[in-house]
Motif scaffolding. Structure first.
Motif, mmCIF file in Angstrom:
data_model
loop_
_atom_site.group_PDB
_atom_site.id
_atom_site.type_symbol
_atom_site.label_atom_id
_atom_site.label_comp_id
_atom_site.label_asym_id
_atom_site.label_seq_id
_atom_site.Cartn_x
_atom_site.Cartn_y
_atom_site.Cartn_z
ATOM 1 N N ASN A 217 0.723 -1.319 0.077
ATOM 2 C CA ASN A 217 -0.038 -0.045 0.029
ATOM 3 C C ASN A 217 0.797 1.229 0.151
ATOM 4 O O ASN A 217 0.490 2.483 0.343
ATOM 5 N N PRO B 288 1.838 4.527 -1.663
ATOM 6 C CA PRO B 288 0.870 5.216 -2.793
ATOM 7 C C PRO B 288 1.793 5.971 -3.704
ATOM 8 O O PRO B 288 3.174 5.794 -3.576
ATOM 9 N N ASP B 289 1.262 6.130 -4.789
ATOM 10 C CA ASP B 289 2.040 6.817 -6.102
ATOM 11 C C ASP B 289 2.644 8.308 -5.090
ATOM 12 O O ASP B 289 1.635 8.938 -4.493
ATOM 13 N N THR B 290 3.761 8.406 -5.574
ATOM 14 C CA THR B 290 4.259 9.915 -5.069
ATOM 15 C C THR B 290 3.483 11.132 -5.052
ATOM 16 O O THR B 290 3.231 11.926 -4.413
ATOM 17 N N PHE B 291 3.049 11.299 -6.305
ATOM 18 C CA PHE B 291 2.200 12.627 -6.695
ATOM 19 C C PHE B 291 0.822 12.583 -5.898
ATOM 20 O O PHE B 291 0.324 13.394 -5.213
ATOM 21 N N ASP B 292 0.304 11.412 -5.867
ATOM 22 C CA ASP B 292 -1.099 11.124 -5.026
ATOM 23 C C ASP B 292 -0.600 11.374 -3.588
ATOM 24 O O ASP B 292 -1.498 12.012 -2.718
ATOM 25 N N SER C 199 16.384 3.732 -13.637
ATOM 26 C CA SER C 199 15.366 3.958 -12.472
ATOM 27 C C SER C 199 15.954 4.233 -11.286
ATOM 28 O O SER C 199 17.265 4.263 -11.199
ATOM 29 N N THR D 102 11.290 11.057 -3.788
ATOM 30 C CA THR D 102 10.574 11.685 -4.736
ATOM 31 C C THR D 102 10.256 10.654 -5.831
ATOM 32 O O THR D 102 9.538 11.195 -6.813
ATOM 33 N N HIS D 103 10.305 9.473 -5.580
ATOM 34 C CA HIS D 103 9.879 8.361 -6.545
ATOM 35 C C HIS D 103 9.716 7.093 -5.733
ATOM 36 O O HIS D 103 10.512 6.204 -5.638
ATOM 37 N N THR E 85 7.551 4.437 -5.726
ATOM 38 C CA THR E 85 7.175 3.347 -6.288
ATOM 39 C C THR E 85 7.606 2.993 -7.480
ATOM 40 O O THR E 85 7.810 4.142 -8.324
ATOM 41 N N ASP E 86 8.113 1.919 -7.963
ATOM 42 C CA ASP E 86 8.265 1.571 -9.448
ATOM 43 C C ASP E 86 8.169 0.073 -9.564
ATOM 44 O O ASP E 86 7.876 -0.728 -8.708
ATOM 45 N N GLU F 232 9.709 -0.620 -3.831
ATOM 46 C CA GLU F 232 8.857 0.590 -2.993
ATOM 47 C C GLU F 232 9.986 1.226 -2.081
ATOM 48 O O GLU F 232 10.959 0.691 -1.457
#
Length: 723
Positions: free
Chosen positions: A91, A93-97, A521, A526-527, A529-530, A534
């Motif tokens: 769980n 989250p996406d960084t921007f979210d 990557s 700042t990032h 998940t990929d 995580e």
């Protein structure tokens, strides 16, 4: 006093001093002790378990309490490792979210709404001003409750603790091993030597103390115990003065000398006087540390002691009132006149300096006659050169090919690293080959007869520990340049830090590079998940300690290299914080558990170096698809603040390339030389142990070795380096 020092024995030898106490029925308590150890990745050897089982329950419990605290600290389990995202690695989250959620929460907070709206109107929001960003939003206990128990796996680390001798015997043996080491010790080991030297000052002493900073530490203990000092250069006295002031005995950093008592001043001045009286030429060493001698003279007041006139000469040279040309200046003068033959003749009286100058001498030589003279003198004085120096120069020459224009990696004694273009012309190939052959023969001559040689194949690619400064303190740590297998499906990095007096933000990141060292990557705050894995979330202050994690699925990692790094974003440096360490864990795909599970920890190393970016190691994917770790123990200078993986990825890639492509001398090299004199050589299969005495070299000591065996593991691998 002895009980207080026993943790040193456990950390350095993985041995437990033979427990003493009433005979009794301690079997149940001993098994419980063993189970508790296994929960943090340790276990009792069969011999130690049997010994404890025959003692009283109270003795076993007393031993267990002391030992568990030590091993938990060794593996990093002494502190509470929380994660920002409570379900990590699930769980995330996406960084921007995630950032948008933090902003929404700030807008819903009356105290921060106005400031957040003002920032939004300007188009830039400072994450650190958002109340839910960078600070734990749950307790450690709540995080524990959110995770299932770890299911044990066959691949979990299990480090055996073996039965040692009597406590005093173990302390004495450790003292003799550290003091008599033929290679420099790391910072932690040098501190431990200082403690042991004081405890063992009146007991057995090593036959020789070849490393000068070790001698300084021992001399301080001898001085305080009223024993004679071990001095044969004026610099020995300077190092001792630094030790007395709790300064840097390596003389790499200036020491602020304390006021010294009259007895101590007399001892130092008398020592200086005897050294100079016996060999006045040793005054030439003063110029190397001229400023330190001037400051020390202000504390010693040599003019008050006319009965030691030779000691006054030392300070006269430091002040420039008396001439004593340094050895190096005489060498430089000859080289400046292109008098290679004269320089070699002078350097012959200082074999160690000659060896460290071989590359330069061979490049400077203009004729075959001069090159022959350089090699001939090196061959002649080789028996007088310290083993670690012979090995270091041999490794250097091995990596000095005929090509120019390559990148050159520089690493100082503190681990600070940088890269520059290598503009040196090549070393003449014939002389290079001749020297390598001569050095191999010299090392082979010095190696002891191993008898039956038993080798763990996993140790063969461990780099020779030519200096303890190339290895960080910790558990499962190997010397810089070592390569070790990585077996597991999930790779998890962790960093822990605790600030001393001001808010401190460390950022754990992982950079993925392709075979050409280009960025594929990364994972960082700042990032988050990929497809590779995580990040556990950014923590921006650590008054009570903080942890960050990165979880990687090795099968999904794109690229050929994984480079974990710890960036100092703001606050206290690695040498200023109260505590900081890095490590990695390996898990099977189905293993759950907490973000930090001590029995899955493969390595935990202290972060105590210069610079703003720490590079503990790099992971390499081989042509067979398997991953291996190569140990770096490096620090980049970085920026004064706001270091991020995005900003340093080019310099990191250049440095990693320089280290990865350099070939270190490894245990394999020495075992191949030793095998020629062995009565038998056996590759250990992990189970079968020969009946008679052996020389065992491996990552962990097996149970059941003959008591007269010589055992070499990473904890004492320096003993493999010939004197």
């Amino acid at each position: 006093m002895v009980h207080r020092l026993e943790p040193l024995v456990i950390r350095h030898t993985h041995r437990l001093s033979s427990p003493t106490g009433p005979v009794g029925e301690g079997a149940v308590a001993a098994r419980q002790f063993d189970a508790a150890l296994m929960s943090v990745g340790f276990k009792l050897s069969a011999e130690l378990l049997e010994r404890l089982s025959g003692l009283s329950e109270g003795t076993v419990v007393f031993t267990a309490v002391r030992t568990l605290g030590t091993v938990r600290a060794m593996v990093g389990d002494r502190v509470r490792h929380n994660a920002y995202f409570i379900d990590f690695p699930a769980n995330v989250p996406d960084t921007f979210d995630f950032w948008m959620r933090c902003i929404s929460e700030a807008l819903a907070d009356d105290a921060t709404r106005a400031g957040t709206l003002e920032q939004l109107s300007e188009g830039v929001v400072n994450l650190l001003t958002l109340p839910s960003y960078g600070r734990y939003q749950h307790t450690y206990e709540e995080m524990l409750a959110a995770h299932d128990e770890l299911i044990a796996a066959a691949g979990d680390r299990m480090t055996a603790l073996h039965l040692g001798g009597a406590a005093e015997d173990e302390l004495t043996a450790l003292y003799l091993a550290l003091a008599g080491s033929s290679t420099p010790l790391g910072e932690e080991a040098l501190r431990d030597l200082a403690v042991l030297a004081g405890h063992c000052a009146h007991g057995p002493q090593p036959e020789a103390i070849p490393v000068r900073e070790n001698r300084a530490v021992v001399n301080r203990a001898r001085l305080e115990a009223g024993s004679g000092l071990l001095l044969d250069t004026v610099t020995d006295v300077l190092r001792l003065a630094c030790a007395l002031s709790d300064g840097d005995v390596t003389l790499g950093e200036p020491t602020r000398f304390r006021g010294l008592s009259r007895p101590v001043r007399r001892a130092l001045l008398a020592g200086l006087d005897s050294v100079v009286a016996a060999a006045p030429a040793k005054l030439s060493d003063v110029a190397v540390h001229r400023e330190a001698w001037k400051r020390l003279g202000e504390r010693l007041h040599p003019h008050e002691y006319p009965r030691w006139p030779h000691s006054a000469d030392v300070f006269a040279v430091a002040r420039g009132e008396k001439e004593a040309r340094s050895f190096d200046s005489r060498v430089e003068e000859l080289l400046g006149r292109n008098d290679i033959t004269g320089a070699v003749k002078l350097l012959e009286s200082a074999p160690g300096r000659l060896f460290r100058s071989l590359d330069r001498l061979l490049r400077a030589a203009l004729t075959q006659e001069e090159r022959n003279a350089v090699v001939a003198v090196a061959e002649r004085v080789a028996p007088e050169v310290a083993g670690r120096v012979v090995l270091s120069v041999r490794e250097h020459l091995h990596n000095r090919g005929e090509e120019t224009g390559e990148r050159r990696v520089f690493v100082n004694r503190l681990g600070r690293a940088w890269v520059a273009e290598d503009t040196r012309p090549p070393v003449p190939p014939a002389e290079r080959k001749r020297l390598i052959t001569a050095f191999d023969a010299e090392i082979r001559r010095r190696l002891p007869d191993p008898g039956h040689l038993l080798i763990d194949p996993d140790v063969l690619d461990v780099a020779l520990p030519l200096s303890g400064k190339a290895t960080a303190a910790g558990l499962g740590v190997l010397p810089r340049g070592s390569v070790s297998p990585v077996d597991g499906e999930l790779l998890r990095f962790f960093v822990y830090w605790k600030q001393t007096s001001r808010d401190t933000d460390y950022d754990l990141s992982a950079l993925m590079l392709d075979a050409g060292y280009r960025t594929v990557s990364w994972l960082s705050y700042t990032h988050l998940t990929d497809v590779d894995g995580e990040h556990s979330g950014d923590i921006t202050e650590a008054p009570d300690g903080a942890s960050e994690f990165i979880n990687l699925r090795l099968g999904a990692v794109r690229g050929a290299f994984i480079v974990p790094q710890v960036n100092l974003f703001s606050g206290e440096g690695f040498e200023e914080v109260a505590e900081s360490f890095f490590g990695f864990m390996l898990r099977e795909g189905e293993q759950k558990g907490r973000p930090f599970e001590p029995r899955t920890v493969r390595m935990k190393s202290d972060l105590r170096g210069p610079g703003r970016v720490a590079l503990p190691l790099v992971f390499l994917r081989g042509s067979d698809g398997r991953w291996r770790a190569k140990w770096l123990h490096l620090y980049l200078k970085g920026n004064p603040s706001a270091n991020r993986v995005e900003g340093n990825r080019v310099s990191v890639a250049m440095l990693v390339r320089g280290i990865v492509e350099r070939e270190q001398l490894t245990v394999r090299y020495l075992t191949e030389l030793m095998a020629g004199g062995a009565t038998a050589t056996t590759v250990w299969d992990g189970e079968t142990v020969p009946e008679g005495p052996v020389t065992y070299i491996g990552l962990q000591r097996p149970d059941g070795l003959h008591p007269e065996s010589r055992i070499l593991t990473p904890e004492n691998l320096r003993d493999l380096i010939p004197a």
